[in-house]
Design a protein around this motif. Sequence first.
Motif, PDB file in Angstrom:
ATOM      1  N   ASP A 161       0.849  -1.191   0.000  1.00  0.00           N
ATOM      2  CA  ASP A 161       0.000   0.000   0.000  1.00  0.00           C
ATOM      3  C   ASP A 161       0.883   1.239   0.000  1.00  0.00           C
ATOM      4  O   ASP A 161       2.117   1.140   0.060  1.00  0.00           O
ATOM      5  CB  ASP A 161      -0.940   0.003   1.203  1.00  0.00           C
ATOM      6  N   VAL A 162       0.258   2.407  -0.067  1.00  0.00           N
ATOM      7  CA  VAL A 162       0.987   3.672  -0.066  1.00  0.00           C
ATOM      8  C   VAL A 162       0.082   4.751   0.518  1.00  0.00           C
ATOM      9  O   VAL A 162      -1.151   4.673   0.411  1.00  0.00           O
ATOM     10  CB  VAL A 162       1.416   4.051  -1.508  1.00  0.00           C
ATOM     11  N   LEU A 163       0.668   5.734   1.180  1.00  0.00           N
ATOM     12  CA  LEU A 163      -0.098   6.864   1.706  1.00  0.00           C
ATOM     13  C   LEU A 163      -0.407   7.857   0.587  1.00  0.00           C
ATOM     14  O   LEU A 163       0.467   8.199  -0.209  1.00  0.00           O
ATOM     15  CB  LEU A 163       0.682   7.560   2.822  1.00  0.00           C
ATOM     16  N   LEU A 164      -1.641   8.325   0.557  1.00  0.00           N
ATOM     17  CA  LEU A 164      -2.076   9.279  -0.473  1.00  0.00           C
ATOM     18  C   LEU A 164      -2.688  10.517   0.176  1.00  0.00           C
ATOM     19  O   LEU A 164      -3.822  10.888  -0.120  1.00  0.00           O
ATOM     20  CB  LEU A 164      -3.123   8.642  -1.393  1.00  0.00           C
ATOM     21  N   GLU A 165      -1.983  11.141   1.072  1.00  0.00           N
ATOM     22  CA  GLU A 165      -2.504  12.348   1.700  1.00  0.00           C
ATOM     23  C   GLU A 165      -2.577  13.488   0.685  1.00  0.00           C
ATOM     24  O   GLU A 165      -1.806  13.549  -0.269  1.00  0.00           O
ATOM     25  CB  GLU A 165      -1.610  12.752   2.876  1.00  0.00           C
ATOM     26  N   GLN A 166      -3.543  14.388   0.902  1.00  0.00           N
ATOM     27  CA  GLN A 166      -3.739  15.515  -0.004  1.00  0.00           C
ATOM     28  C   GLN A 166      -2.608  16.523   0.124  1.00  0.00           C
ATOM     29  O   GLN A 166      -2.242  16.929   1.227  1.00  0.00           O
ATOM     30  CB  GLN A 166      -5.067  16.217   0.291  1.00  0.00           C
ATOM     31  N   LYS A 167      -2.045  16.935  -1.003  1.00  0.00           N
ATOM     32  CA  LYS A 167      -0.985  17.935  -0.998  1.00  0.00           C
ATOM     33  C   LYS A 167      -1.602  19.326  -0.835  1.00  0.00           C
ATOM     34  O   LYS A 167      -2.480  19.713  -1.597  1.00  0.00           O
ATOM     35  CB  LYS A 167      -0.188  17.868  -2.300  1.00  0.00           C
ATOM     36  N   PRO A 168      -1.173  20.085   0.179  1.00  0.00           N
ATOM     37  CA  PRO A 168      -1.762  21.418   0.401  1.00  0.00           C
ATOM     38  C   PRO A 168      -1.442  22.383  -0.734  1.00  0.00           C
ATOM     39  O   PRO A 168      -0.487  22.195  -1.487  1.00  0.00           O
ATOM     40  CB  PRO A 168      -1.089  21.876   1.708  1.00  0.00           C
ATOM     41  N   LYS A 169      -2.259  23.421  -0.836  1.00  0.00           N
ATOM     42  CA  LYS A 169      -2.022  24.445  -1.844  1.00  0.00           C
ATOM     43  C   LYS A 169      -0.699  25.160  -1.570  1.00  0.00           C
ATOM     44  O   LYS A 169      -0.262  25.251  -0.421  1.00  0.00           O
ATOM     45  CB  LYS A 169      -3.169  25.473  -1.839  1.00  0.00           C
ATOM     46  N   PRO A 170      -0.056  25.654  -2.620  1.00  0.00           N
ATOM     47  CA  PRO A 170       1.219  26.353  -2.431  1.00  0.00           C
ATOM     48  C   PRO A 170       1.063  27.578  -1.536  1.00  0.00           C
ATOM     49  O   PRO A 170      -0.009  28.192  -1.456  1.00  0.00           O
ATOM     50  CB  PRO A 170       1.592  26.767  -3.865  1.00  0.00           C
ATOM     51  N   GLY A 171       2.143  27.900  -0.819  1.00  0.00           N
ATOM     52  CA  GLY A 171       2.179  29.117  -0.020  1.00  0.00           C
ATOM     53  C   GLY A 171       1.484  29.017   1.303  1.00  0.00           C
ATOM     54  O   GLY A 171       1.156  30.033   1.919  1.00  0.00           O
ATOM     55  N   ARG A 172       1.252  27.774   1.773  1.00  0.00           N
ATOM     56  CA  ARG A 172       0.544  27.641   3.044  1.00  0.00           C
ATOM     57  C   ARG A 172       1.490  27.747   4.243  1.00  0.00           C
ATOM     58  O   ARG A 172       1.067  27.749   5.379  1.00  0.00           O
ATOM     59  CB  ARG A 172      -0.202  26.309   3.100  1.00  0.00           C
ATOM     60  N   GLY A 173       2.779  27.786   3.964  1.00  0.00           N
ATOM     61  CA  GLY A 173       3.721  27.979   5.069  1.00  0.00           C
ATOM     62  C   GLY A 173       4.356  26.691   5.514  1.00  0.00           C
ATOM     63  O   GLY A 173       4.861  25.914   4.707  1.00  0.00           O
ATOM     64  N   LYS A 174       4.340  26.435   6.805  1.00  0.00           N
ATOM     65  CA  LYS A 174       5.046  25.311   7.410  1.00  0.00           C
ATOM     66  C   LYS A 174       4.560  23.965   6.859  1.00  0.00           C
ATOM     67  O   LYS A 174       3.377  23.728   6.679  1.00  0.00           O
ATOM     68  CB  LYS A 174       4.844  25.347   8.927  1.00  0.00           C
ATOM     69  N   GLN A 175       5.538  23.075   6.597  1.00  0.00           N
ATOM     70  CA  GLN A 175       5.207  21.746   6.078  1.00  0.00           C
ATOM     71  C   GLN A 175       4.431  20.948   7.113  1.00  0.00           C
ATOM     72  O   GLN A 175       4.740  20.966   8.298  1.00  0.00           O
ATOM     73  CB  GLN A 175       6.492  21.003   5.714  1.00  0.00           C
ATOM     74  N   THR A 176       3.412  20.248   6.655  1.00  0.00           N
ATOM     75  CA  THR A 176       2.617  19.391   7.530  1.00  0.00           C
ATOM     76  C   THR A 176       2.953  17.931   7.260  1.00  0.00           C
ATOM     77  O   THR A 176       3.670  17.594   6.319  1.00  0.00           O
ATOM     78  CB  THR A 176       1.112  19.599   7.269  1.00  0.00           C
ATOM     79  N   GLY A 225      -7.759  15.607  -5.083  1.00  0.00           N
ATOM     80  CA  GLY A 225      -8.716  14.512  -5.220  1.00  0.00           C
ATOM     81  C   GLY A 225      -8.082  13.161  -5.518  1.00  0.00           C
ATOM     82  O   GLY A 225      -8.785  12.204  -5.861  1.00  0.00           O
ATOM     83  N   LEU A 226      -6.755  13.078  -5.379  1.00  0.00           N
ATOM     84  CA  LEU A 226      -6.062  11.830  -5.709  1.00  0.00           C
ATOM     85  C   LEU A 226      -6.553  10.660  -4.864  1.00  0.00           C
ATOM     86  O   LEU A 226      -6.613   9.524  -5.329  1.00  0.00           O
ATOM     87  CB  LEU A 226      -4.552  12.023  -5.518  1.00  0.00           C
ATOM     88  N   ASP A 227      -6.938  10.923  -3.619  1.00  0.00           N
ATOM     89  CA  ASP A 227      -7.359   9.858  -2.718  1.00  0.00           C
ATOM     90  C   ASP A 227      -8.873   9.626  -2.723  1.00  0.00           C
ATOM     91  O   ASP A 227      -9.378   8.803  -1.976  1.00  0.00           O
ATOM     92  CB  ASP A 227      -6.920  10.193  -1.290  1.00  0.00           C
ATOM     93  N   GLU A 228      -9.612  10.334  -3.563  1.00  0.00           N
ATOM     94  CA  GLU A 228     -11.069  10.200  -3.577  1.00  0.00           C
ATOM     95  C   GLU A 228     -11.497   8.903  -4.255  1.00  0.00           C
ATOM     96  O   GLU A 228     -10.846   8.430  -5.191  1.00  0.00           O
ATOM     97  CB  GLU A 228     -11.700  11.396  -4.286  1.00  0.00           C
ATOM     98  N   LEU A 229     -12.613   8.341  -3.792  1.00  0.00           N
ATOM     99  CA  LEU A 229     -13.092   7.068  -4.319  1.00  0.00           C
ATOM    100  C   LEU A 229     -13.675   7.179  -5.715  1.00  0.00           C
ATOM    101  O   LEU A 229     -13.744   6.182  -6.435  1.00  0.00           O
ATOM    102  CB  LEU A 229     -14.167   6.487  -3.387  1.00  0.00           C
ATOM    103  N   ALA A 230     -14.121   8.379  -6.096  1.00  0.00           N
ATOM    104  CA  ALA A 230     -14.881   8.514  -7.334  1.00  0.00           C
ATOM    105  C   ALA A 230     -14.302   9.548  -8.291  1.00  0.00           C
ATOM    106  O   ALA A 230     -15.016  10.095  -9.121  1.00  0.00           O
ATOM    107  CB  ALA A 230     -16.330   8.879  -7.002  1.00  0.00           C
ATOM    108  N   ASN A 231     -13.004   9.809  -8.202  1.00  0.00           N
ATOM    109  CA  ASN A 231     -12.367  10.741  -9.137  1.00  0.00           C
ATOM    110  C   ASN A 231     -11.934   9.958 -10.371  1.00  0.00           C
ATOM    111  O   ASN A 231     -10.802   9.487 -10.470  1.00  0.00           O
ATOM    112  CB  ASN A 231     -11.167  11.425  -8.481  1.00  0.00           C
ATOM    113  N   GLY A 232     -12.867   9.809 -11.314  1.00  0.00           N
ATOM    114  CA  GLY A 232     -12.610   9.008 -12.502  1.00  0.00           C
ATOM    115  C   GLY A 232     -12.015   9.773 -13.664  1.00  0.00           C
ATOM    116  O   GLY A 232     -12.014   9.270 -14.793  1.00  0.00           O
ATOM    117  N   LYS A 233     -11.482  10.962 -13.420  1.00  0.00           N
ATOM    118  CA  LYS A 233     -10.858  11.727 -14.503  1.00  0.00           C
ATOM    119  C   LYS A 233      -9.672  10.949 -15.062  1.00  0.00           C
ATOM    120  O   LYS A 233      -8.871  10.391 -14.304  1.00  0.00           O
ATOM    121  CB  LYS A 233     -10.400  13.090 -13.985  1.00  0.00           C
ATOM    122  N   PRO A 234      -9.544  10.895 -16.386  1.00  0.00           N
ATOM    123  CA  PRO A 234      -8.459  10.104 -16.994  1.00  0.00           C
ATOM    124  C   PRO A 234      -7.079  10.437 -16.453  1.00  0.00           C
ATOM    125  O   PRO A 234      -6.271   9.532 -16.223  1.00  0.00           O
ATOM    126  CB  PRO A 234      -8.582  10.445 -18.485  1.00  0.00           C
TER     127      PRO A 234
END
Length: 413
Positions: free
Chosen positions: A328-343, A367-376
Motif C-alpha cells: 500500500d501507499v499513503l495518499l494524503e492531499q498535498k496542500p495548496k502552495p504558499g501555506r507555510g510550514k510543512q505538515t 482529489g487523488l485519494d477520492e473514491l470517485a475521481n474518474g478523470k483520466p
Amino acid sequence: MARTLEQHLAADGQPKRILSLDGGGVKGILTLGMLKALEDELRRRSGDGALVLSDYYDLIGGTSTGAIIAAGLALGLSVEDLTTLYSDLGPQVFGKQAGDGIFIQSKFDDKKLRKALRGTLSTRTLGSPDIKTGLALHAKRIDTGSAWVLTNHPQSKYFDTPPDSGTFPNKRYRLIDLVLASAAAPTFFDEVVIDIAHDERNKVIQRGYFLDGAVSGNNNPSISLLLLALEPNYKFAWQPGAGKLMMTSCGTGLRRPRLDGRRFQGLPPGVRGVHALRSMIYDTQIQGVKFMQAISEPRKPWVIDSEIGAMQGTCISGAPILDYQRLDVLLEQKPKPGRGKQTSDEADLIEVERLLERTLAWEECEGLDELANGKPANMKLLLEIGRCVGRTFVDSAYPNPAFDLPEWRGASA
C-alpha cells in the motif's frame, strides 16, 4: 499446465497462496498497478509470459472495487485486461453525478457500473466452470444485519443447497450481482437486491438487500480470508504456518480521514454520520493490517501508528501463522502552495514524489485519494503510483520463492 480449480482448493497439505484486495472505488487502478509488478515477477520466475495471477494464487478475495478485480482475476484475466477495463470504467461510471448522495438519490448510477462490467462478467455465476481458482466476495446484507462472504468452494454449506430447501444455492448467484452488491457503497450507489428463497412453485418469497462489504468491517478482507482458509466449517481446511500459507494483501492508497473538529460540529447530523462511517472503514482497514502483522513476520511491515510503529519482532502467536505482506501507499492531499510550514500531509506526498522521481503539482494531487475521481489524468497517475509501489515490494525475494510452483524450478535461471 494450469492447475484445476480442484487442485487450487484441495486440502492436500501443500503450500497455499491467498490474494486479498481492499475496497477503494476508482483507486482500484492503483491496486492493479501493484499487481502488475506481481504478475511480471511471477512470469519471469515461471518462464511463462502468459501466466496470470489465477495460475499462482489459490484464493483471490476482495471487497467493493477489490471484488471487481478479484472476480476478473479468478476468471483468468490478466492485470492488463483489468487495467483497460478500469481506464474505461472510471470516466464512464464516475464522470457525472446523478444525485447528491445524501437526501435525494445516490451520487452515481449503478446501471452504468453494471453495463461497464457486463462484458467481463457476462451471465456467469459463482458456480461457473470459467472460474479458474478460489474466489471470495464480501458484502453486507442490510435487511438481516449480516456480513456475507460467498465463495466458490463446492463443499461450502450453501453452495449447492437441496432443491427442496427453499433457498437458492450460492452457485446460482450471478457474479455481476455479487460484485455490484459488494461495491454498493452507501451514498455512491443504490443497494443491490438478490433473490434468496423460493416456494415449492419456485416463486421468489424472500429477497436480500445488499450494500458494500466495507460497512461489514471487511473493506480490508484479509482477516476474513485467513478465517476462510483455516476455519474447518468453511471447508478449505488449509494448514497454517509461514511455510504452508501466504497472503499478499493489497490496499488502494491510504489516507487518514482527518476533519477539522469545529467544521464537523457545524455539519448536519446526516453528513456527520457519513464522515463517521468513512472514518470507521479506515479504522477497520488499519486494524486488519495490525492483526495480520501481529501473527506474522512481514518482510516489509507497514507502519501502524506512532505508538507501535511497524511491529517488528512482535509476533504474538509465537510462530508465524502465515507468510504475510501488505502492499500500500499513503495518499494524503498535498496542500495548496504558499501555506507555510510543512505538515505531515506534505511529508506523505513527498514519499509519493520520491517513488515517482518527480515533483507533483498541487493540481495533479487534488482529489487523488477520492473514491470517485474518474478523470483520466487521475486514473493515469494512480496507475503510475501503483506500479512504482509494486516495484518497491516485489522482487526475486517476494513473493517468497518457497511458494513458487514446483514446475517452475529452473525456469527463470
